[in-house]
Design a protein around this motif. Structure first.
Motif: not given
Lengths: 346, 598
Positions: A42-43, A46, A57, A60, A63-65, B301, B304, B306, B501
């Motif tokens: 979801f991210g 935070r 910057r 999260t 969400t970041t692979p 909405m 994120a 990538p 975000l």
């Protein structure tokens, strides 16, 4: 497989997993509120922000692979400052009535506030206030405690495939509610209650029935259907006060309305404790041997008098596959008829 | 029309029916001309036939309705035309040949245009947006024909890269690079999305382009589609732009009819079609991932990145999302060449940029300027300076994501990097000019009210952080500011900026940060002295009557809605501060400047 370095520790991890999962493999804990391992990322909260070398910057980690050669830092004065700010913001819009909250002691937000030592809040301000009105029998929805992590929305959509609730409105007034803000009218599986990290969603049945520390957990199997979900009964004294299921079970912690909320029969005074045999129009207590002999005798009698096909067997969905197999075997081999069927067909 | 009428000379009356033109009565003006001509026809045999041409926004909205009278080679432009003036123009100009001097455009019109460089808006104000032939006549659809007959997709991308054009939606990402990434992304199905969800307060660039020249956007999308290998495009446009939606639909229908949209275009084997998706008014849907969610039928909405939309966009397929203005530039780049385009602008910011110039400036309207023009040139030369010749205070660029730039930085060139350096952004092109009567704390509050209300609610810093920022600003403007509030604002701004975000939250603190940077003393005066230097914040004002100046006329007493003013005739009056609701009615009413506002 890719090679990643997190907080100086290097590991080879499968491609496609997130930085958060990679950190877990390295036994590095990153605080989260909206993340749930079985739901799509979801991210939103935070809290799991991490710094990645070469990225301007914080991002999260949920969400970041991961990427080959990635170097991530999960804690730094800047990150901790951001996490603190985020937590203070969440708490500035929270009732903070932990003393009477059903989830006290079992609440992710409370735990985080505790570990960050947040007593003062720089951002005191207006709080969302909602009238508590929900006519459903199972789920208590206290939306003032909702931190908008979206777990309930996603479990309803992704696991149950129901979509009974969603985000509504915008800005500070955004909230999660059923369509047109009507009372919740769904399957009441309670998965949303199970994944809620705060006291926003709780079970009405276990309201004020005891805190986590007072309960004894008893593992058992659900008798409602052949799925055989694993249940964890929360027992206080000799009373089942709540039913839950653990994530590492065969049903992955997911339950249905019966399994989760249909437990009040356990302590019912109307429950049968012995077999009953109707004699002269009146049900009278009997032993199991008596009862089984009686049934076997009657079956034999009918078979002798009218033949096997005068009998039929109807089985129940509450039985397991094995039990249903044995049942049809009994009807076919012992009684001698193919008149056997199952309630799910009717 | 009989034979003799056909031989008569043709006079064209060209009327602006852009948003400003329509609001000022453009359609009524056309009707008034038609009626006037018809009335005169009864008595006189006119030696001309009158043709009407509706055109899109011509930019100078402050002087709408703008009307051109084209008689052979001569064209005369009128400004500020109302329906009742039409008859005079018909009688004196069309029939007697004497232009009506008092309504002719003046020096401000010429000054407004002198420093502009119109590429996109050139056709916008001269062709009929409701007629595809008008666009074709000025070279429209030549670019797509050219690339389909002589260029491979890679050449098109190379050309766009060479032109140096960057996204006009706000972030300024190089368009060619985006297209290339999408082209290279694996997958058979790809999409082109035109982002027409223009939502900045006071911005109307994209709306005017679609209303004035919708085919340029369609052609731009076709070229983008050919370059990246897509056959279907979506235009995501706000439902609040009904005129733009109607013209786009009409343009699409006409393009279909002409065979410019559909299968096997111009016999090349390339097919492209378009769909329109109406937005429901959420500002955040201008953010590309939220926009995608909205097209897919989900709540708008952001998610994120990538994966970026060029990798995984609409329906999970590689997708290019370009802004209206970016796409509208494309046909002109292809037609005139990358070298031509890159000769305009600065080293890193090429071409022109359209701005919606509004606020306290004399000549408001839609302008197109070459990148690199100084802010001062826009405000003083094109804009004609400040209304009432008041003192310039700041210019707000980039809408709610931008910042306020003070007088000492008016030499700043308008390009992506330079505006970024002074704490603002080009953004989508809103430009609001502020004068000495604007309170900077109040301006910051205005923008925060907007961003707070438009936050999607997904992430904490944006949903709650902007609310808290707004609360702090609100208490400062109400005289309840505390020592330490400035530092608290700065700290929270930094948190919201780095922890949010999407772009909405990441840029929401900019109006506060830039006003704190350049107008910190105004904040301090509000907090410490409980005074608003610009005399805007109502709660910080006190009204009193200067005895020496008061003639006792009683006008203020009659104007006061709260009954707070008392006094005998011809004797100085008095305002009861307890009863005063600070509405300013007495201040505005007094003819002798005897009401003091502090």
């Amino acid at each position: 497989m890719v090679k990643v370095t997190i907080d100086g520790k290097t590991a080879t991890v499968p491609e496609g997993i997130t930085v958060l999962d990679a950190a877990k493999r390295l036994h590095i804990t990153i605080p989260t509120l909206c993340h749930h391992p079985k739901l799509s990322p979801f991210g939103g909260c935070r809290l799991c922000l991490v710094e990645i070398k070469g990225v301007p910057r914080p991002v999260t980690s949920c969400t970041t692979p991961v990427a080959d050669g990635m170097e991530a830092t999960t804690t730094s004065p800047n990150l901790e400052n951001l996490r603190r700010t985020v937590l203070e913001l969440v708490l500035s819009d929270h009732p903070n009535d932990c003393m009477v909250c059903e989830r006290a002691g079992d609440c992710t937000l409370q735990e985080l506030a505790y570990s960050y030592g947040i007593r003062e809040n720089r951002f005191e301000g207006e709080r969302r206030t909602y009238a508590k009105r929900d006519g459903n029998p199972f789920i208590e929805r206290d939306m003032e405690k909702c931190i908008m992590c979206g777990r309930c929305v996603k479990v309803c959509e992704e696991v149950e495939g129901v979509g009974a609730i969603d985000f509504a409105y915008r800005g500070f007034k955004s909230k999660i509610c059923p369509p047109f803000e009507r009372d919740l009218d769904c399957e009441f599986c309670g998965q949303c209650v199970a994944v809620c990290p705060t006291g926003a969603l709780t079970g009405k049945l276990w309201k004020q029935k005891g805190r986590q520390k007072d309960v004894r957990e008893v593992e058992t199997t659900c008798g409602y259907c052949g799925c055989g979900c694993n249940l964890t009964l929360h027992v206080k004294g000799n009373e089942v006060t709540r039913v839950d299921s653990k994530a590492e079970t065969l049903n992955e912690g997911w339950l249905c309305v019966k399994g989760r909320f249909g437990y009040s029969f356990i302590g019912s005074t109307e429950r049968l404790t012995t077999p009953l045999i109707r004699r002269e129009g009146k049900l009278e207590p009997a032993s199991w041997d008596e009862a089984l002999d009686y049934v076997a005798g009657r079956l034999k009698g009918i078979k002798e008098e009218h033949g096997s096909d005068a009998l039929a067997g109807l089985s129940s969905a509450r039985c397991t596959n094995e039990e249903n197999y044995l049942f049809q075997k009994l009807i076919r081999a012992a009684i001698g008829t193919n008149n056997v069927d199952h309630c799910a067909r009717y | 029309m009989n034979q003799s009428e056909e031989n008569k000379k043709k006079v064209i009356v060209r009327v602006c029916i852009g948003t400003g033109g329509l609001a000022a009565g453009g359609k009524e003006v056309i009707e008034a001309f038609k009626k006037a001509i018809a009335d005169f026809c009864v008595d006189i045999d006119l030696d001309f036939t009158c043709h009407y041409q509706k055109v899109g926004c011509r930019g100078f909205c402050a002087r709408d309705v703008l009307v051109d009278v084209v008689d052979g080679d001569t064209s005369v432009t009128y400004q500020g035309i109302k329906p009742d003036i039409a008859k005079r123009i018909v009688e004196e100009h069309l029939i007697k040949g004497e232009p009506v001097k008092e309504w002719l455009i003046d020096d401000s019109y010429h000054a407004f245009h002198a420093k502009q460089l119109k590429i996109l808006l050139k056709d916008c104000g001269t062709i009929d947006p409701e007629d595809i032939h008008a666009y074709v006549k000025v070279g429209g659809y030549d670019a797509i024909k050219k690339i389909l007959s002589s260029m491979i997709p890679e050449d098109v991308i190379a050309e766009i890269k060479a032109s140096g054009i960057r996204g006009r939606g706000g972030a300024g990402f190089p368009t060619g690079v985006k297209w290339e990434a999408c082209r290279k992304a694996p997958g058979d199905v790809k999409y082109i999305v035109c982002n027409a969800d223009e939502g900045d307060p006071g911005a109307f660039m994209d709306r005017s382009i679609i209303e004035g020249n919708p085919h340029s956007v369609i052609e731009g999308m076709m070229i983008a589609a050919y370059a990246v290998g897509s056959n279907l495009g979506y235009v995501y446009i706000r439902a609040e732009y009904p005129a733009a939606v109607d013209r786009l639909k009409l343009a699409m229908a006409q393009a279909h009819e002409m065979g410019y949209l559909g299968n096997n275009l111009f016999g090349s084997g390339f097919s492209f079609d378009l769909r329109i998706k109406l937005g429901a008014g959420a500002f955040v849907c201008g953010e590309e991932t939220a926009l995608i969610a909205s097209i897919e039928g989900e709540r708008g909405m952001p998610r994120a990145k990538p994966p970026f939309p060029v990798q995984k966009g609409l329906w999970g397929k590689p997708t290019v999302i370009n802004n209206v203005e970016t796409l509208s530039n494309i046909p002109y780049i292809i037609r005139n060449g990358a070298a031509w385009y890159s000769s305009i602008g600065t080293e890193k910011s090429k071409g022109t940029k359209v701005f919606a110039l509004t606020g306290k400036v004399k000549n408001t309207g839609l302008i197109e300027v070459p990148m690199g023009i100084r802010l001062g040139e826009i405000i003083y030369d094109i804009g004609g300076g400040i209304i009432g010749d008041k003192k310039f205070k700041a210019v707000q660029t980039g809408g709610p994501s931008g910042g306020c730039i003070p007088a000492e930085l008016l030499d700043t060139p308008v390009d992506y990097e330079s505006l970024g350096r002074v704490g603002s952004i080009i953004g989508s092109g809103g430009m609001v000019v502020l004068d000495e009567t604007n309170c900077m704390v109040n301006i910051a509050k205005f923008f925060l009210e907007f961003t707070q209300a438009e936050s999607c609610g997904k992430c904490v810093p944006c949903r709650i952080g902007t609310k808290r920022l707004l609360e702090i600003l609100d208490r400062i403007t109400k005289g309840l500011g505390r020592e330490g509030d400035i530092e608290l604002l700065e700290g929270l701004c930094a948190g919201v900026k780095s922890a949010s975000l999407c772009g909405l939250g990441q840029t929401a603190p900019n109006p506060i940060l830039s006003t704190l940077k350049y107008f910190r003393s105004e904040y301090e005066t509000h907090i410490r002295e409980k005074k608003c230097p610009a005399k805007v914040c109502k709660d910080l004002l006190t009204y009193s009557i200067i005895d020496a100046a008061c003639t006792g006329c009683g006008a203020c007493k009659r104007a006061c809605p709260a009954g707070a003013i008392s006094g005998e005739k011809k004797k100085p009056h008095r305002i009861d501060p307890e009863m005063c609701i600070k509405c300013g009615a007495c201040f505005d009413t007094c003819k002798f400047a005897s009401v003091d506002r502090e």
